[in-house]
Write a protein that holds these residues in place. Sequence first.
Motif, mmCIF file in Angstrom:
data_model
loop_
_atom_site.group_PDB
_atom_site.id
_atom_site.type_symbol
_atom_site.label_atom_id
_atom_site.label_comp_id
_atom_site.label_asym_id
_atom_site.label_seq_id
_atom_site.Cartn_x
_atom_site.Cartn_y
_atom_site.Cartn_z
ATOM 1 N N LEU A 12 1.697 -2.438 52.054
ATOM 2 C CA LEU A 12 1.790 -3.739 52.730
ATOM 3 C C LEU A 12 3.138 -4.415 52.442
ATOM 4 O O LEU A 12 3.721 -5.036 53.337
ATOM 5 C CB LEU A 12 0.634 -4.636 52.265
ATOM 6 N N TYR A 13 3.637 -4.244 51.230
ATOM 7 C CA TYR A 13 4.908 -4.895 50.885
ATOM 8 C C TYR A 13 6.037 -4.325 51.737
ATOM 9 O O TYR A 13 6.882 -5.060 52.252
ATOM 10 C CB TYR A 13 5.207 -4.736 49.391
ATOM 11 N N ALA A 14 6.034 -2.991 51.913
ATOM 12 C CA ALA A 14 7.067 -2.347 52.740
ATOM 13 C C ALA A 14 6.972 -2.859 54.181
ATOM 14 O O ALA A 14 7.982 -3.104 54.842
ATOM 15 C CB ALA A 14 6.901 -0.840 52.690
ATOM 16 N N LEU A 15 5.747 -3.050 54.643
ATOM 17 C CA LEU A 15 5.541 -3.545 56.013
ATOM 18 C C LEU A 15 6.012 -4.995 56.145
ATOM 19 O O LEU A 15 6.675 -5.365 57.129
ATOM 20 C CB LEU A 15 4.050 -3.448 56.344
ATOM 21 N N ARG A 16 5.700 -5.811 55.140
ATOM 22 C CA ARG A 16 6.118 -7.221 55.170
ATOM 23 C C ARG A 16 7.637 -7.333 55.170
ATOM 24 O O ARG A 16 8.208 -8.190 55.836
ATOM 25 C CB ARG A 16 5.533 -7.960 53.958
ATOM 26 N N ASP A 17 8.278 -6.426 54.431
ATOM 27 C CA ASP A 17 9.731 -6.431 54.333
ATOM 28 C C ASP A 17 10.371 -6.256 55.714
ATOM 29 O O ASP A 17 11.444 -6.781 55.982
ATOM 30 C CB ASP A 17 10.123 -5.245 53.433
ATOM 31 N N SER A 49 -0.951 -12.701 45.997
ATOM 32 C CA SER A 49 -1.900 -11.582 45.903
ATOM 33 C C SER A 49 -1.180 -10.284 45.580
ATOM 34 O O SER A 49 -1.701 -9.428 44.861
ATOM 35 C CB SER A 49 -2.716 -11.454 47.187
ATOM 36 N N SER A 50 0.048 -10.133 46.091
ATOM 37 C CA SER A 50 0.821 -8.919 45.835
ATOM 38 C C SER A 50 1.147 -8.812 44.342
ATOM 39 O O SER A 50 0.894 -7.778 43.701
ATOM 40 C CB SER A 50 2.108 -8.984 46.670
ATOM 41 N N ILE A 51 1.695 -9.866 43.787
ATOM 42 C CA ILE A 51 2.076 -9.844 42.369
ATOM 43 C C ILE A 51 0.842 -9.715 41.483
ATOM 44 O O ILE A 51 0.781 -8.877 40.577
ATOM 45 C CB ILE A 51 2.879 -11.118 42.013
ATOM 46 N N MET A 52 -0.176 -10.542 41.756
ATOM 47 C CA MET A 52 -1.317 -10.582 40.837
ATOM 48 C C MET A 52 -2.183 -9.325 40.933
ATOM 49 O O MET A 52 -2.789 -8.919 39.949
ATOM 50 C CB MET A 52 -2.136 -11.850 41.068
ATOM 51 N N SER A 53 -2.259 -8.692 42.104
ATOM 52 C CA SER A 53 -3.064 -7.458 42.179
ATOM 53 C C SER A 53 -2.472 -6.407 41.237
ATOM 54 O O SER A 53 -3.202 -5.724 40.515
ATOM 55 C CB SER A 53 -3.151 -6.932 43.617
ATOM 56 N N LYS A 54 -1.140 -6.303 41.216
ATOM 57 C CA LYS A 54 -0.512 -5.292 40.350
ATOM 58 C C LYS A 54 -0.689 -5.658 38.877
ATOM 59 O O LYS A 54 -0.959 -4.798 38.044
ATOM 60 C CB LYS A 54 0.983 -5.175 40.683
ATOM 61 N N LYS A 55 -0.534 -6.933 38.558
ATOM 62 C CA LYS A 55 -0.609 -7.335 37.153
ATOM 63 C C LYS A 55 -2.050 -7.263 36.632
ATOM 64 O O LYS A 55 -2.274 -6.902 35.481
ATOM 65 C CB LYS A 55 -0.031 -8.753 36.985
ATOM 66 N N ALA A 87 16.189 -17.489 44.559
ATOM 67 C CA ALA A 87 14.761 -17.180 44.400
ATOM 68 C C ALA A 87 14.048 -17.188 45.752
ATOM 69 O O ALA A 87 14.584 -17.682 46.740
ATOM 70 C CB ALA A 87 14.128 -18.223 43.484
ATOM 71 N N PHE A 88 12.818 -16.664 45.795
ATOM 72 C CA PHE A 88 11.988 -16.768 47.001
ATOM 73 C C PHE A 88 11.728 -18.234 47.326
ATOM 74 O O PHE A 88 11.719 -18.643 48.473
ATOM 75 C CB PHE A 88 10.608 -16.138 46.760
ATOM 76 N N MET A 89 11.431 -19.001 46.268
ATOM 77 C CA MET A 89 11.064 -20.397 46.454
ATOM 78 C C MET A 89 12.302 -21.258 46.227
ATOM 79 O O MET A 89 12.849 -21.285 45.120
ATOM 80 C CB MET A 89 9.970 -20.798 45.444
HETATM 81 N N1 URA Z 1 7.159 -9.439 44.371
HETATM 82 C C1 URA Z 1 6.048 -8.741 44.687
HETATM 83 O O1 URA Z 1 5.627 -7.867 43.954
HETATM 84 N N2 URA Z 1 5.422 -9.059 45.825
HETATM 85 C C2 URA Z 1 5.827 -10.024 46.662
HETATM 86 O O2 URA Z 1 5.209 -10.249 47.671
HETATM 87 C C3 URA Z 1 6.995 -10.719 46.318
HETATM 88 C C4 URA Z 1 7.630 -10.420 45.159
#
Ligand code: URA
Length: 429
Positions: A169-174, A187-193, A211-213
């Motif tokens: 999904l991250y590759a697709l969002r990119d 959700s992307s960051i927290m699912s991995k952590k 930064a993103f934000m």
């Molecule tokens: N880092 C991630 O792992 N996911 C995001 O969506 C943005 C930054």
Amino acid sequence: MTPENFDAVDVIAAKRDGHRLSTAQISWVIDAYTRGVVADEQMAALAMAIFINDMEPGEIADWTQAMIASGERMDFSSLSRPTSDKHSTGGVGDKITLPLAPLVAVFDVAVPQLSGRGLGHTGGTLDKLESIPGWRAELSNAEILHQLEDVGAVICAAGSGLAPADKKLYALRDTTSTVDCIPLIASSIMSKKIAEGTAGLVLDVKVGSGAFMKDLDKARQLARTMVDLGTAAGVKTSALLTDMSTPLGLTVGNALEVRESVEVLAGGGPSDVVELTVALAEEMLRLAGRTDVDVREALADGRAMDAWKRMIRAQNGDPDAPLPAAEHTEVVTASETGVLSRLDALAVGVASWRLGAGRARKEDPVQAVAGIELHAKPGDQVSAGQPLLTLHTATLERFGRAVEALEGAVEIGGDTSGLRDSVVFETIT
Ligand code: URA
């Protein structure tokens, strides 16, 4: 063939029309996307519908759980010490993981840093460490556990088994302009952590041009969303909001950042890098129940350096080997005398990337030697003609476009009232 429980078109239409997706719809769509039943164009449409119509906290939690369930979960419960980790939302010159992991390990708290490579203008921790001769990023789960028990800290590549739905999904969002969306980032960051299995997690949420934000309110909202997701999943989670309007420290780029990290581990280094390393270490240790420790002392007396050397050697690296240096350098000087009022993080990040420190596609190689040294930081007095930046690269032709990226990045004699003394803005628990 077993029939599918839902139809992707119905799920997309529901979100397009602003409805809450059910737990069952979310768990199906993530699973079906991972299996290839939901096509990329359907997931792209759904991501855009989420981008536009947002998600409720319950939906974000369901989405996160579904991404965790798409892969394996690591388990550190057999370790003799507690675990605590850190995640940064990404910035320029952000080398903090390097001194931080061994520093926390000094206090018998294990740090399982499963990291990624850089994409775009933000550097990747693994790219930085790979500039150390011999150092190896890929470890098996058994090797990770062994190193955590033995050394107390490991920084290595996150295996493909953790949250594979996120990888896709991250590759697709990119490629569909849907990265910059709080529910999807959180959700992307927290699912991995959460899948990584750490008991404690401190989030370093960056704010500013690099930064993103870009603004504090958005960063606060992202931090709150992630802290709530972690806490609900049983991970002790907190967040620091920190400055990313200018690069962290005085170096950007792989080997240059390793050099600066080693300076911090030797008890020196730039004050902003030391401040953030100490603040994050204290927070990680607090989550692990260690509040009676003197973190700065472990930097000053060599214990953190010893842990660093053991950590690097455990992954075949030679911590005493000279780091590679660039064949070519070019100096950018101050155009006038006055106080440096702005040195833009994003522009420096892009310039460093163009010098060869980062990659445009995930399969591209990076140059260990490329990057930028800063000779002054916002708030410093500078004189016309004095060096402000030194650009490093192995490829002479890269200077032109790097210098172009720096146009408008430096301001001397402007408004300095917004400059802050501290790199840490606030803590969210
Ligand atoms: N880092 C991630 O792992 N996911 C995001 O969506 C943005 C930054």
